[in-house]
Design a protein around this motif. Structure first.
Motif, PDB file in Angstrom:
ATOM      1  N   ALA A 114       0.831  -1.208   0.000  1.00 52.88           N
ATOM      2  CA  ALA A 114       0.000   0.000   0.000  1.00 52.88           C
ATOM      3  C   ALA A 114       0.866   1.258   0.000  1.00 52.88           C
ATOM      4  O   ALA A 114       0.585   2.207  -0.743  1.00 52.88           O
ATOM      5  N   PHE A 115       1.930   1.272   0.813  1.00 52.87           N
ATOM      6  CA  PHE A 115       2.831   2.428   0.835  1.00 52.87           C
ATOM      7  C   PHE A 115       3.470   2.644  -0.530  1.00 52.87           C
ATOM      8  O   PHE A 115       3.495   3.764  -1.052  1.00 52.87           O
ATOM      9  N   GLU A 116       4.030   1.587  -1.102  1.00 54.19           N
ATOM     10  CA  GLU A 116       4.735   1.730  -2.373  1.00 54.19           C
ATOM     11  C   GLU A 116       3.801   2.145  -3.504  1.00 54.19           C
ATOM     12  O   GLU A 116       4.153   2.997  -4.326  1.00 54.19           O
ATOM     13  N   ALA A 117       2.619   1.554  -3.555  1.00 56.31           N
ATOM     14  CA  ALA A 117       1.678   1.906  -4.622  1.00 56.31           C
ATOM     15  C   ALA A 117       1.232   3.362  -4.510  1.00 56.31           C
ATOM     16  O   ALA A 117       1.156   4.071  -5.521  1.00 56.31           O
ATOM     17  N   ALA A 118       0.947   3.828  -3.289  1.00 56.99           N
ATOM     18  CA  ALA A 118       0.540   5.223  -3.098  1.00 56.99           C
ATOM     19  C   ALA A 118       1.677   6.164  -3.491  1.00 56.99           C
ATOM     20  O   ALA A 118       1.449   7.182  -4.163  1.00 56.99           O
ATOM     21  N   ASN A 119       2.884   5.829  -3.104  1.00 56.55           N
ATOM     22  CA  ASN A 119       4.048   6.646  -3.432  1.00 56.55           C
ATOM     23  C   ASN A 119       4.276   6.683  -4.948  1.00 56.55           C
ATOM     24  O   ASN A 119       4.507   7.756  -5.536  1.00 56.55           O
ATOM     25  N   PHE A 120       4.185   5.544  -5.590  1.00 55.94           N
ATOM     26  CA  PHE A 120       4.334   5.436  -7.040  1.00 55.94           C
ATOM     27  C   PHE A 120       3.303   6.318  -7.756  1.00 55.94           C
ATOM     28  O   PHE A 120       3.632   7.108  -8.640  1.00 55.94           O
ATOM     29  N   LEU A 121       2.047   6.177  -7.357  1.00 53.38           N
ATOM     30  CA  LEU A 121       0.982   6.937  -8.012  1.00 53.38           C
ATOM     31  C   LEU A 121       1.181   8.444  -7.820  1.00 53.38           C
ATOM     32  O   LEU A 121       1.039   9.227  -8.771  1.00 53.38           O
ATOM     33  N   MET A 122       1.553   8.865  -6.614  1.00 55.91           N
ATOM     34  CA  MET A 122       1.765  10.301  -6.378  1.00 55.91           C
ATOM     35  C   MET A 122       2.953  10.832  -7.161  1.00 55.91           C
ATOM     36  O   MET A 122       2.901  11.936  -7.706  1.00 55.91           O
ATOM     37  N   ASP A 123       4.030  10.054  -7.244  1.00 58.67           N
ATOM     38  CA  ASP A 123       5.190  10.503  -8.024  1.00 58.67           C
ATOM     39  C   ASP A 123       4.797  10.763  -9.472  1.00 58.67           C
ATOM     40  O   ASP A 123       5.210  11.757 -10.073  1.00 58.67           O
ATOM     41  N   TYR A 124       3.974   9.907 -10.030  1.00 54.49           N
ATOM     42  CA  TYR A 124       3.546  10.112 -11.410  1.00 54.49           C
ATOM     43  C   TYR A 124       2.521  11.230 -11.542  1.00 54.49           C
ATOM     44  O   TYR A 124       2.532  11.979 -12.517  1.00 54.49           O
ATOM     45  N   LEU A 125       1.631  11.372 -10.559  1.00 51.21           N
ATOM     46  CA  LEU A 125       0.667  12.478 -10.610  1.00 51.21           C
ATOM     47  C   LEU A 125       1.394  13.819 -10.586  1.00 51.21           C
ATOM     48  O   LEU A 125       1.011  14.757 -11.291  1.00 51.21           O
ATOM     49  N   LYS A 126       2.436  13.935  -9.780  1.00 48.15           N
ATOM     50  CA  LYS A 126       3.181  15.194  -9.673  1.00 48.15           C
ATOM     51  C   LYS A 126       3.989  15.507 -10.927  1.00 48.15           C
ATOM     52  O   LYS A 126       4.236  16.668 -11.239  1.00 48.15           O
ATOM     53  N   SER A 127       4.420  14.480 -11.655  1.00 49.51           N
ATOM     54  CA  SER A 127       5.349  14.737 -12.748  1.00 49.51           C
ATOM     55  C   SER A 127       4.768  14.517 -14.147  1.00 49.51           C
ATOM     56  O   SER A 127       5.244  15.108 -15.103  1.00 49.51           O
ATOM     57  N   ARG A 128       3.754  13.679 -14.297  1.00 47.47           N
ATOM     58  CA  ARG A 128       3.312  13.298 -15.629  1.00 47.47           C
ATOM     59  C   ARG A 128       1.833  13.550 -15.930  1.00 47.47           C
ATOM     60  O   ARG A 128       1.456  13.563 -17.096  1.00 47.47           O
ATOM     61  N   ALA A 129       1.013  13.682 -14.915  1.00 45.51           N
ATOM     62  CA  ALA A 129      -0.419  13.868 -15.175  1.00 45.51           C
ATOM     63  C   ALA A 129      -0.645  15.215 -15.867  1.00 45.51           C
ATOM     64  O   ALA A 129      -0.001  16.209 -15.529  1.00 45.51           O
ATOM     65  N   PRO A 130      -1.546  15.253 -16.845  1.00 43.31           N
ATOM     66  CA  PRO A 130      -1.752  16.479 -17.621  1.00 43.31           C
ATOM     67  C   PRO A 130      -2.606  17.522 -16.880  1.00 43.31           C
ATOM     68  O   PRO A 130      -3.786  17.703 -17.163  1.00 43.31           O
ATOM     69  N   PHE A 131      -1.964  18.181 -15.921  1.00 34.11           N
ATOM     70  CA  PHE A 131      -2.564  19.297 -15.192  1.00 34.11           C
ATOM     71  C   PHE A 131      -1.643  20.495 -15.326  1.00 34.11           C
ATOM     72  O   PHE A 131      -0.424  20.350 -15.379  1.00 34.11           O
ATOM     73  N   TRP A 132      -2.237  21.682 -15.356  1.00 37.60           N
ATOM     74  CA  TRP A 132      -1.470  22.912 -15.427  1.00 37.60           C
ATOM     75  C   TRP A 132      -1.887  23.775 -14.255  1.00 37.60           C
ATOM     76  O   TRP A 132      -3.074  23.859 -13.917  1.00 37.60           O
ATOM     77  N   LYS A 133      -0.888  24.437 -13.637  1.00 41.12           N
ATOM     78  CA  LYS A 133      -1.140  25.239 -12.445  1.00 41.12           C
ATOM     79  C   LYS A 133      -0.760  26.698 -12.702  1.00 41.12           C
ATOM     80  O   LYS A 133       0.292  26.975 -13.268  1.00 41.12           O
ATOM     81  N   LYS A 134      -1.643  27.585 -12.256  1.00 46.67           N
ATOM     82  CA  LYS A 134      -1.368  29.019 -12.331  1.00 46.67           C
ATOM     83  C   LYS A 134      -1.583  29.606 -10.947  1.00 46.67           C
ATOM     84  O   LYS A 134      -2.581  29.328 -10.291  1.00 46.67           O
ATOM     85  N   GLU A 135      -0.641  30.441 -10.533  1.00 49.12           N
ATOM     86  CA  GLU A 135      -0.750  31.100  -9.234  1.00 49.12           C
ATOM     87  C   GLU A 135      -1.523  32.404  -9.356  1.00 49.12           C
ATOM     88  O   GLU A 135      -1.287  33.187 -10.273  1.00 49.12           O
ATOM     89  N   HIS A 136      -2.458  32.616  -8.432  1.00 51.60           N
ATOM     90  CA  HIS A 136      -3.166  33.884  -8.300  1.00 51.60           C
ATOM     91  C   HIS A 136      -2.739  34.470  -6.960  1.00 51.60           C
ATOM     92  O   HIS A 136      -2.907  33.831  -5.920  1.00 51.60           O
TER      93      HIS A 136
END
Length: 157
Positions: free
Chosen positions: A109-131
């Motif tokens: 469970a730890f490794e899978a959650a860590n794996f998924l978050m690492d990819y969400l932070k680096s590869r998922a197609p989201f764009w962030k803008k600061e206001h």
């Protein structure tokens, strides 16, 4: 043995309740021995941010997160997996992302959650803008090299 469940992948504007999501995944399940969660919040260390605006490409974002979740299910003996990512304007202190991984044992469970978050932070197609509080915008935020390095470590496993 292939997993007998589909991961719960959601991209939504509205907030989520971490405890409710854990309960949804684990309630009535005597086979689950570990539930690992990661909840990412909008951070403002300098006190200058009024909101972080997150945009995504509908359809593509869900497909990419589903692909990454399927890879996690292949790698680890999971019994449940939830990934929720918000979009829209999110104020400091509010939830942005949630990963819930369930397995018979904690390490998977730890490794899978860590794996998924690492990819969400680096590869998922989201764009962030600061206001900012002063009314200005900081433009679109680039991915951090540290996030790319964290995701790269999973390629050798």
């Amino acid at each position: 043995m292939p997993a007998s469940f589909q991961p719960d992948i959601r991209i939504q504007r509205e907030d989520f309740d971490v405890n409710a999501e854990i309960a949804r995944l684990s309630e009535g399940r005597a086979d689950i021995g570990a539930v690992v969660t990661f909840s990412g919040l909008c951070r403002d260390e300098a006190g200058a941010l009024s909101a972080l605006e997150l945009e995504h490409y509908p359809g593509m974002a869900e497909a990419e997160i589903s692909r990454i979740a399927a890879e996690a299910i292949e790698r680890w003996p999971l019994l449940g997996l939830t990934a929720i990512h918000r979009f829209g304007k999110i104020a400091p202190g509010e939830n942005i992302v949630l990963v819930v991984a369930a397995s018979s044992h904690r390490q998977a469970a730890f490794e899978a959650a860590n794996f998924l978050m690492d990819y969400l932070k680096s590869r998922a197609p989201f764009w962030k803008k600061e206001h900012r509080v002063d009314g200005s915008t900081g433009g679109w935020v680039d991915a951090k090299e540290a996030d790319d390095q964290a995701a790269a470590r999973w390629k050798s496993r």
